[in-house]
Motif scaffolding. Structure first.
Motif, PDB file in Angstrom:
ATOM      1  N   ILE A 154      43.027  26.803  52.517  1.00 38.50           N
ATOM      2  CA  ILE A 154      42.158  27.397  51.484  1.00 38.50           C
ATOM      3  C   ILE A 154      43.018  28.116  50.455  1.00 38.50           C
ATOM      4  O   ILE A 154      42.694  28.146  49.272  1.00 38.50           O
ATOM      5  N   VAL A 157      43.773  26.109  47.497  1.00 40.62           N
ATOM      6  CA  VAL A 157      42.721  26.094  46.469  1.00 40.62           C
ATOM      7  C   VAL A 157      42.804  27.366  45.638  1.00 40.62           C
ATOM      8  O   VAL A 157      42.700  27.346  44.408  1.00 40.62           O
ATOM      9  N   LEU A 158      43.015  28.491  46.324  1.00 36.93           N
ATOM     10  CA  LEU A 158      43.122  29.778  45.639  1.00 36.93           C
ATOM     11  C   LEU A 158      44.243  29.748  44.604  1.00 36.93           C
ATOM     12  O   LEU A 158      44.074  30.179  43.459  1.00 36.93           O
ATOM     13  N   VAL A 161      43.326  27.679  41.619  1.00 37.91           N
ATOM     14  CA  VAL A 161      42.443  28.432  40.730  1.00 37.91           C
ATOM     15  C   VAL A 161      43.260  29.403  39.884  1.00 37.91           C
ATOM     16  O   VAL A 161      43.060  29.516  38.664  1.00 37.91           O
ATOM     17  N   ALA A 162      44.204  30.091  40.518  1.00 34.06           N
ATOM     18  CA  ALA A 162      45.021  31.062  39.792  1.00 34.06           C
ATOM     19  C   ALA A 162      45.819  30.371  38.699  1.00 34.06           C
ATOM     20  O   ALA A 162      45.948  30.866  37.571  1.00 34.06           O
ATOM     21  N   GLY A 165      43.578  29.436  35.899  1.00 36.11           N
ATOM     22  CA  GLY A 165      43.222  30.658  35.196  1.00 36.11           C
ATOM     23  C   GLY A 165      44.308  31.094  34.240  1.00 36.11           C
ATOM     24  O   GLY A 165      44.026  31.445  33.089  1.00 36.11           O
ATOM     25  N   VAL A 168      44.169  28.726  31.254  1.00 32.94           N
ATOM     26  CA  VAL A 168      42.974  28.889  30.427  1.00 32.94           C
ATOM     27  C   VAL A 168      43.037  30.176  29.628  1.00 32.94           C
ATOM     28  O   VAL A 168      42.690  30.219  28.450  1.00 32.94           O
ATOM     29  N   MET A 169      43.506  31.251  30.283  1.00 36.81           N
ATOM     30  CA  MET A 169      43.466  32.556  29.634  1.00 36.81           C
ATOM     31  C   MET A 169      44.523  32.695  28.550  1.00 36.81           C
ATOM     32  O   MET A 169      44.341  33.443  27.592  1.00 36.81           O
TER      33      MET A 169
ATOM     34  N   THR B 143      39.169  33.451  46.699  1.00 38.17           N
ATOM     35  CA  THR B 143      39.019  32.201  45.946  1.00 38.17           C
ATOM     36  C   THR B 143      37.794  32.281  45.052  1.00 38.17           C
ATOM     37  O   THR B 143      37.836  31.934  43.873  1.00 38.17           O
ATOM     38  N   LEU B 146      38.364  35.117  42.241  1.00 40.01           N
ATOM     39  CA  LEU B 146      39.319  34.728  41.198  1.00 40.01           C
ATOM     40  C   LEU B 146      38.688  33.731  40.238  1.00 40.01           C
ATOM     41  O   LEU B 146      38.845  33.838  39.018  1.00 40.01           O
ATOM     42  N   SER B 147      37.921  32.773  40.785  1.00 36.83           N
ATOM     43  CA  SER B 147      37.236  31.824  39.906  1.00 36.83           C
ATOM     44  C   SER B 147      36.288  32.561  38.976  1.00 36.83           C
ATOM     45  O   SER B 147      36.187  32.232  37.794  1.00 36.83           O
ATOM     46  N   TYR B 149      36.496  35.709  37.938  1.00 36.94           N
ATOM     47  CA  TYR B 149      37.196  36.494  36.901  1.00 36.94           C
ATOM     48  C   TYR B 149      37.489  35.606  35.704  1.00 36.94           C
ATOM     49  O   TYR B 149      37.321  36.007  34.552  1.00 36.94           O
ATOM     50  N   ILE B 150      37.950  34.381  35.995  1.00 40.34           N
ATOM     51  CA  ILE B 150      38.319  33.481  34.897  1.00 40.34           C
ATOM     52  C   ILE B 150      37.071  33.039  34.144  1.00 40.34           C
ATOM     53  O   ILE B 150      37.033  33.032  32.919  1.00 40.34           O
ATOM     54  N   GLY B 153      35.679  35.466  31.695  1.00 43.84           N
ATOM     55  CA  GLY B 153      36.428  35.593  30.448  1.00 43.84           C
ATOM     56  C   GLY B 153      36.561  34.276  29.717  1.00 43.84           C
ATOM     57  O   GLY B 153      37.460  34.117  28.907  1.00 43.84           O
ATOM     58  N   PHE B 154      35.653  33.331  30.016  1.00 45.42           N
ATOM     59  CA  PHE B 154      35.848  31.981  29.485  1.00 45.42           C
ATOM     60  C   PHE B 154      35.649  31.903  27.979  1.00 45.42           C
ATOM     61  O   PHE B 154      36.187  31.005  27.330  1.00 45.42           O
TER      62      PHE B 154
END
Lengths: 174, 489
Positions: A154, A157-158, A161-162, A165, A168-169, B143, B146-147, B149-150, B153-154
């Motif tokens: 898992i 996956v985390l 995602v990070a 992120g 994207v940010m 998990t 964190l998803s 949070y993003i 702020g999309f």
């Protein structure tokens, strides 16, 4: 001195250093100094791993956090403009209330642990303490791929995602 | 030294139990890969792929019904509780995908990552419902968080979105730290990360043991942050206001349901021996949460903030179901979360309709005269708001009724009366929105339109809200199916 006493002294030394480093990280004004205190704190945590007999974690902590991540941090600090941060207000107006609350909470925890110790309920169930074993890495690997195989997966996956992120940010146009 | 075949056996036994999550992960990665080749005008295809992922996951979850088995050395426990909550998360995800497509196009932020992150968040939520080990629970919680949070702020070019995301990240990380501290105390007093072992270790300790209470308080504080219970609720209004409206709906529903699943799993398994302690704690928190949520909502002029405070009040009601702690109360919690999912997403789906170029559409005034501009949307909003207020014949009423009934059965008369009285301020602020929709003059002549996907979501939500209110039997059976009481074991 017995070996337990030595490891106790070592633990309190490293633990104190870690806490002190963490406090200084958030209180000093200069960002570079913050980064250095964070390194101190991370190194002290590595020391705690060593007193628990987790040599592998000790090495990983130093190589990964101190060696890798912190160097990146300092690079970023070098690249961004530091003067702005120096002129900003470091704490907001509620700092005294917050400090008082933190003190109350801290003393509560302290009292709780003190009483628990007096009653003897702090004793860790036997047979679970870390032992110095020659196959430390092997034990670590077995725990990671047997007992904790699923959380380990898992975590991938985390991390994905990070990663998404971060892109994207920071990217202007995706 | 365990052998290779043992390892493969464990894998063979465990894999079928995580198939719903595997499907979601695969589809999430698939979206990330194919998004790269899609032109901007074909980005809506990502939503279809995400819907397919949800559908496949639902099929796999359906095949797990009735299964009760631990997997991966006790890391997860598949049971009816997990299946119920899994379906709840999938339903919320599907509805939010449906209402997102047009909204993202208007915002010019239509990217595949959005849908992929939603699927990954669902993976995290499902493991939160099925996890039976502190490490699994913590990683899956992160998990999901964190998803979110993003996703919060999309809307990267909007200040409010950035601010909301940053606040969410900082406070979320802080609460995770407190939760991790509580987990470490639990590990310390049991020497195991498995929830069953921890329950046994806690049961052996004397009543009022200070370390158990320390673990209880810190774990609760961390979880109260996640469900936005008073006094850890301050992040909710800012995040709800700043986040993209579709994500506000998602965070307010799915993240809350998942955190409640985690809270129930922790309180009903490891903390079951000290239930006398946490019942009082939850009672106090529930009353404080209802009070602050309901009274702060009255003065709001922004609909998203209003719904944020109202969602805080709903948390108070749901917590009361846990205070009752009998069959009816727990059934009430499950049913309430189910009803809340549909009615809240429905309400946000109507708010999303108001968004167009040059108008954010989240102020109360933007609702003015909606009945003349789009009667269908106004009627649907009325139904969702009545359900949120808890007025029959809607699902929201059934949820509240079950929880009050549970409280009365267990002799918590004062709490029941108190909670019932709070329906009055709630009705007041929900009806304020209705007044703006039905009784004020049109200030903004533009008629909001509804896209086909939004129609599907709205009709599905309203069907469930009215269906579960008028004919609750099948839904009550579903809720009863989810109840896992340690007493019964």
């Amino acid at each position: 001195m017995t070996p337990t006493q030595i490891s106790q002294i070592a633990f309190y030394f490293f633990a104190g250093l870690a806490v002190l480093g963490a406090i200084l990280t958030v209180t000093v004004r200069n960002v570079v100094h913050s980064a250095i205190f964070l390194i101190t704190s991370l190194l002290a945590t590595a020391g705690i791993f060593l007193t628990l007999g987790a040599q592998f974690l000790f090495a990983v902590q130093i190589i990964l956090y101190v060696g890798g991540i912190m160097v990146l941090f300092i690079f970023v600090i070098m690249l961004v403009n530091l003067d702005v941060a120096l002129h900003q207000l470091q704490f907001n107006r509620q700092k005294w209330v917050a400090g008082l609350l933190a003190l109350v909470l801290g003393s509560q925890l302290g009292v709780a642990i003190w009483f628990a110790r007096a009653k003897g309920s702090l004793d860790i169930p036997s047979g679970r303490t870390g032992t110095l074993s020659p196959q430390n890495v092997e034990q670590f690997g077995l725990a990671l791929f047997e007992k904790y195989a699923l959380p380990f997966e898992i975590a991938s996956v985390l991390l994905l995602v990070a990663l998404i992120g971060a892109v994207v940010m920071t990217k202007k146009r995706i | 030294m365990p052998s290779w075949s043992q390892f493969m056996d464990a894998l063979r036994q465990g894999l079928p139990l995580i198939k719903p999550q595997l499907q979601l992960t695969l589809f999430g990665i698939g979206i990330l890969l194919t998004d790269f080749f899609l032109e901007q005008r074909f980005k809506f295809l990502n939503a279809w792929v995400a819907m397919a992922g949800v559908a496949f996951s639902a099929v796999e979850l359906w095949r797990l019904r009735g299964v009760e088995a631990p997997g991966f050395n006790g890391s997860i426990q598949v049971d009816s509780f997990f299946v119920y909550f899994g379906f709840l998360f999938l339903a919320a995800t599907a509805l939010v995908i449906l209402i997102s497509v047009r909204y993202l196009e208007i915002e010019h932020e239509h990217h595949g990552e959005y849908y992929a992150l939603m699927l990954f968040a669902t993976v995290g939520m499902m493991f939160m419902a099925s996890g039976y080990d502190l490490v699994t629970l913590f990683i899956s919680l992160e998990t999901m968080a964190l998803s979110f949070y993003i996703l919060a702020g999309f809307l990267r070019n909007e200040r409010r979105s950035n601010e909301g995301a940053l606040k969410y990240l900082l406070l979320g990380a802080f609460s995770s730290g407190i939760l991790a501290y509580g987990f470490s105390v639990l590990y310390g007093l049991s020497g195991s990360t498995n929830l069953g072992d921890i329950a046994n270790a806690i049961a052996l300790r004397p009543a009022g043991d200070i370390l158990v209470l320390l673990a209880l308080v810190t774990v609760s504080a961390g979880l109260f942050f996640k469900i936005a219970a008073v006094p850890f609720h301050q992040w909710a209004p800012d995040v709800y206001e700043g986040a993209p409206t579709s994500i506000t709906a998602y965070v307010s529903v799915a993240s809350k349901a998942a955190s409640f699943a985690l809270l129930m799993r922790l309180f009903l398994v490891p903390f079951w021996p000290v239930r006398a302690n946490w019942e009082t704690l939850l009672g106090v928190i529930a009353v404080a949460t209802m009070t602050v949520g309901n009274f702060a909502a009255i003065t709001q002029t922004n609909i998203k903030r209003l719904l944020a405070y109202s969602s805080i009040a709903h948390v108070g009601y749901i917590l009361l179901g846990l205070v009752a702690l009998n069959d009816t109360g727990l059934k009430g919690v499950a049913f309430y979360l189910f009803a809340y999912t549909f009615m809240n997403i429905g309400a946000f789906a109507v708010i999303i309709l108001l968004r167009r170029k040059g108008l954010i559409g989240d102020e109360l005034e933007d609702m003015n005269g909606l009945i003349h501009r789009n009667p269908g949307a106004a009627v649907l909003m009325l139904i969702f708001l009545l359900s949120l207020a808890g007025i029959p014949p809607t699902a929201g009423f059934m949820g509240k009724w079950l929880i009050f009934w549970g409280l009365i059965q267990t002799g918590h008369y004062y709490l029941a009366v108190f909670a019932a009285l709070y329906i009055l301020p709630a009705a007041y602020y929900y009806l304020r929105i209705v007044v703006h929709m039905w009784m004020t003059d049109v200030t903004d002549p533009v008629r909001p339109t509804i896209s086909p996907a939004q129609w599907v979501a709205l009709v599905a939500a309203v069907t469930i809200v009215l269906g579960a209110g008028l004919y609750p039997e099948p839904f009550l059976r579903l809720a009863a199916y989810s109840v896992i009481l340690p007493l019964a074991r």
